[in-house]
Write a protein that holds these residues in place. Structure first.
Motif, PDB file in Angstrom:
ATOM      1  N   VAL A 124       0.867  -1.180   0.000  1.00 32.30           N
ATOM      2  CA  VAL A 124       0.000   0.000   0.000  1.00 32.30           C
ATOM      3  C   VAL A 124       0.903   1.229   0.000  1.00 32.30           C
ATOM      4  O   VAL A 124       1.644   1.459   0.959  1.00 32.30           O
ATOM      5  N   VAL A 125       0.846   1.988  -1.076  1.00 28.85           N
ATOM      6  CA  VAL A 125       1.689   3.173  -1.232  1.00 28.85           C
ATOM      7  C   VAL A 125       0.869   4.416  -0.904  1.00 28.85           C
ATOM      8  O   VAL A 125      -0.223   4.610  -1.452  1.00 28.85           O
ATOM      9  N   CYS A 126       1.389   5.252  -0.005  1.00 26.08           N
ATOM     10  CA  CYS A 126       0.664   6.453   0.426  1.00 26.08           C
ATOM     11  C   CYS A 126       1.514   7.701   0.206  1.00 26.08           C
ATOM     12  O   CYS A 126       2.746   7.630   0.089  1.00 26.08           O
ATOM     13  N   ASP A 127       0.835   8.847   0.185  1.00 27.35           N
ATOM     14  CA  ASP A 127       1.558  10.115   0.071  1.00 27.35           C
ATOM     15  C   ASP A 127       1.835  10.679   1.460  1.00 27.35           C
ATOM     16  O   ASP A 127       1.577  10.020   2.480  1.00 27.35           O
ATOM     17  N   ALA A 128       2.322  11.909   1.513  1.00 31.28           N
ATOM     18  CA  ALA A 128       2.686  12.514   2.799  1.00 31.28           C
ATOM     19  C   ALA A 128       1.480  12.720   3.702  1.00 31.28           C
ATOM     20  O   ALA A 128       1.611  12.791   4.931  1.00 31.28           O
ATOM     21  N   GLY A 129       0.286  12.807   3.108  1.00 32.13           N
ATOM     22  CA  GLY A 129      -0.937  12.972   3.888  1.00 32.13           C
ATOM     23  C   GLY A 129      -1.589  11.654   4.257  1.00 32.13           C
ATOM     24  O   GLY A 129      -2.739  11.632   4.693  1.00 32.13           O
ATOM     25  N   GLY A 162       5.562   7.517  -3.655  1.00 29.96           N
ATOM     26  CA  GLY A 162       5.071   7.447  -2.287  1.00 29.96           C
ATOM     27  C   GLY A 162       6.061   8.018  -1.303  1.00 29.96           C
ATOM     28  O   GLY A 162       7.263   8.090  -1.570  1.00 29.96           O
ATOM     29  N   THR A 163       5.545   8.440  -0.168  1.00 30.63           N
ATOM     30  CA  THR A 163       6.420   8.894   0.924  1.00 30.63           C
ATOM     31  C   THR A 163       6.236   8.024   2.165  1.00 30.63           C
ATOM     32  O   THR A 163       7.052   8.060   3.077  1.00 30.63           O
ATOM     33  N   SER A 164       5.151   7.269   2.187  1.00 29.47           N
ATOM     34  CA  SER A 164       4.900   6.314   3.264  1.00 29.47           C
ATOM     35  C   SER A 164       4.253   5.074   2.662  1.00 29.47           C
ATOM     36  O   SER A 164       3.733   5.110   1.546  1.00 29.47           O
ATOM     37  N   PHE A 165       4.293   3.978   3.410  1.00 29.12           N
ATOM     38  CA  PHE A 165       3.763   2.733   2.857  1.00 29.12           C
ATOM     39  C   PHE A 165       3.460   1.736   3.963  1.00 29.12           C
ATOM     40  O   PHE A 165       3.924   1.865   5.097  1.00 29.12           O
ATOM     41  N   ALA A 166       2.664   0.756   3.600  1.00 32.36           N
ATOM     42  CA  ALA A 166       2.375  -0.378   4.487  1.00 32.36           C
ATOM     43  C   ALA A 166       2.465  -1.644   3.662  1.00 32.36           C
ATOM     44  O   ALA A 166       2.245  -1.626   2.446  1.00 32.36           O
ATOM     45  N   VAL A 167       2.804  -2.732   4.305  1.00 33.49           N
ATOM     46  CA  VAL A 167       2.818  -4.029   3.629  1.00 33.49           C
ATOM     47  C   VAL A 167       2.007  -5.017   4.457  1.00 33.49           C
ATOM     48  O   VAL A 167       1.864  -4.865   5.672  1.00 33.49           O
ATOM     49  N   ALA A 168       1.460  -6.005   3.786  1.00 31.26           N
ATOM     50  CA  ALA A 168       0.718  -7.060   4.475  1.00 31.26           C
ATOM     51  C   ALA A 168       0.912  -8.345   3.700  1.00 31.26           C
ATOM     52  O   ALA A 168       1.028  -8.333   2.471  1.00 31.26           O
ATOM     53  N   HIS A 169       0.984  -9.440   4.435  1.00 30.45           N
ATOM     54  CA  HIS A 169       1.011 -10.743   3.771  1.00 30.45           C
ATOM     55  C   HIS A 169       0.131 -11.702   4.542  1.00 30.45           C
ATOM     56  O   HIS A 169      -0.127 -11.509   5.732  1.00 30.45           O
ATOM     57  N   ASN A 170      -0.369 -12.699   3.860  1.00 27.92           N
ATOM     58  CA  ASN A 170      -1.298 -13.630   4.477  1.00 27.92           C
ATOM     59  C   ASN A 170      -0.623 -14.929   4.873  1.00 27.92           C
ATOM     60  O   ASN A 170       0.420 -15.295   4.336  1.00 27.92           O
ATOM     61  N   HIS A 171      -1.224 -15.610   5.820  1.00 31.31           N
ATOM     62  CA  HIS A 171      -0.833 -16.962   6.215  1.00 31.31           C
ATOM     63  C   HIS A 171      -1.986 -17.898   5.839  1.00 31.31           C
ATOM     64  O   HIS A 171      -2.978 -17.982   6.570  1.00 31.31           O
TER      65      HIS A 171
END
Length: 219
Positions: A124-129, A162-171
């Motif tokens: 998930v790629v996010c901007d500064a806001g 992007g300036t911020s981000f999140a990652v997720a993975h499943n099990h």
């Protein structure tokens, strides 16, 4: 095999009436194009939907699994997988959704991870806001293993401005407890992000509708 009258064929009905007017089996028949020996595309579509328990079950089928089914093969299997893949992308968050918590991240990645039978990494790629610019599957692995490449994650974030981000993975096994490797990857993501001026918002482990934030662990 009895031929379907032209006016009743799924493709012609779709062109005349629109996709909303067609039943699930008719839409699937349009994707398949042709049937199996002795069966029309519509009959094959009905059989597949019955075998997998409807569209949601068919969406979870692996392409190679579908390809082995008599009357399907690799080309039709690829069409079906591609159609469901596009559907998942349409079900993702619109650009501009603001991510302010790990629960927000979990909701953003849900369309890609809820029923996945293989491990996937969603970025998930996010901007500064903290507004979502892009969300997509970065990698996909086997049923019990998926590499989370730190360098590829950071490169993709920068590529999409992007300036911020999140990652997720499943099990796929059903557990949300992060492994030691998951925690070490989180630490590597934090270090890498700081080195290039990015902010890691969260790393989640997802199993079905459950999820847990993964804390960093040193080597």
């Amino acid at each position: 095999m009895t031929a379907i009258p032209t006016g009743q064929r799924p493709r012609e009905r779709l062109l005349e009436l629109g996709a909303e007017s067609l039943a699930d089996a008719e839409l699937l028949a349009v994707l398949l194009g042709t049937g199996a020996r002795g069966a029309s595309a519509l009959a094959l579509a009905h059989a597949l939907l019955a075998e997998y328990g409807g569209p949601s079950g068919l969406a979870r089928a692996l392409p190679e699994e579908l390809a082995r089914r008599p009357g399907v093969g690799p080309v039709k299997a690829a069409r079906v997988a591609a159609a469901f893949g596009l559907g998942r992308r349409l079900g993702g968050p619109p650009r501009g959704v603001v991510v302010t918590s790990t629960a927000d991240v979990a909701e953003v990645v849900r369309p890609w991870l809820l029923d996945a039978r293989r491990e996937r990494v969603v970025l998930v790629v996010c901007d500064a806001g903290l507004r979502v610019r892009r969300a997509f599957v970065l990698t996909e692995g086997a049923s019990d293993e998926c590499l989370l490449p730190v360098r590829d994650v950071l490169t993709a974030v920068l590529l999409h401005d992007g300036t911020s981000f999140a990652v997720a993975h499943n099990h796929p096994s059903g557990g949300v407890r992060p492994s030691t490797a998951d925690e070490r990857v989180t630490a590597a993501l934090l270090d890498g992000a700081q080195a290039v001026g990015l902010e890691l918002l969260a790393h989640l482990v997802v199993a079905g509708s459950r999820w847990r934030a993964c804390e960093p662990r040193g080597p």
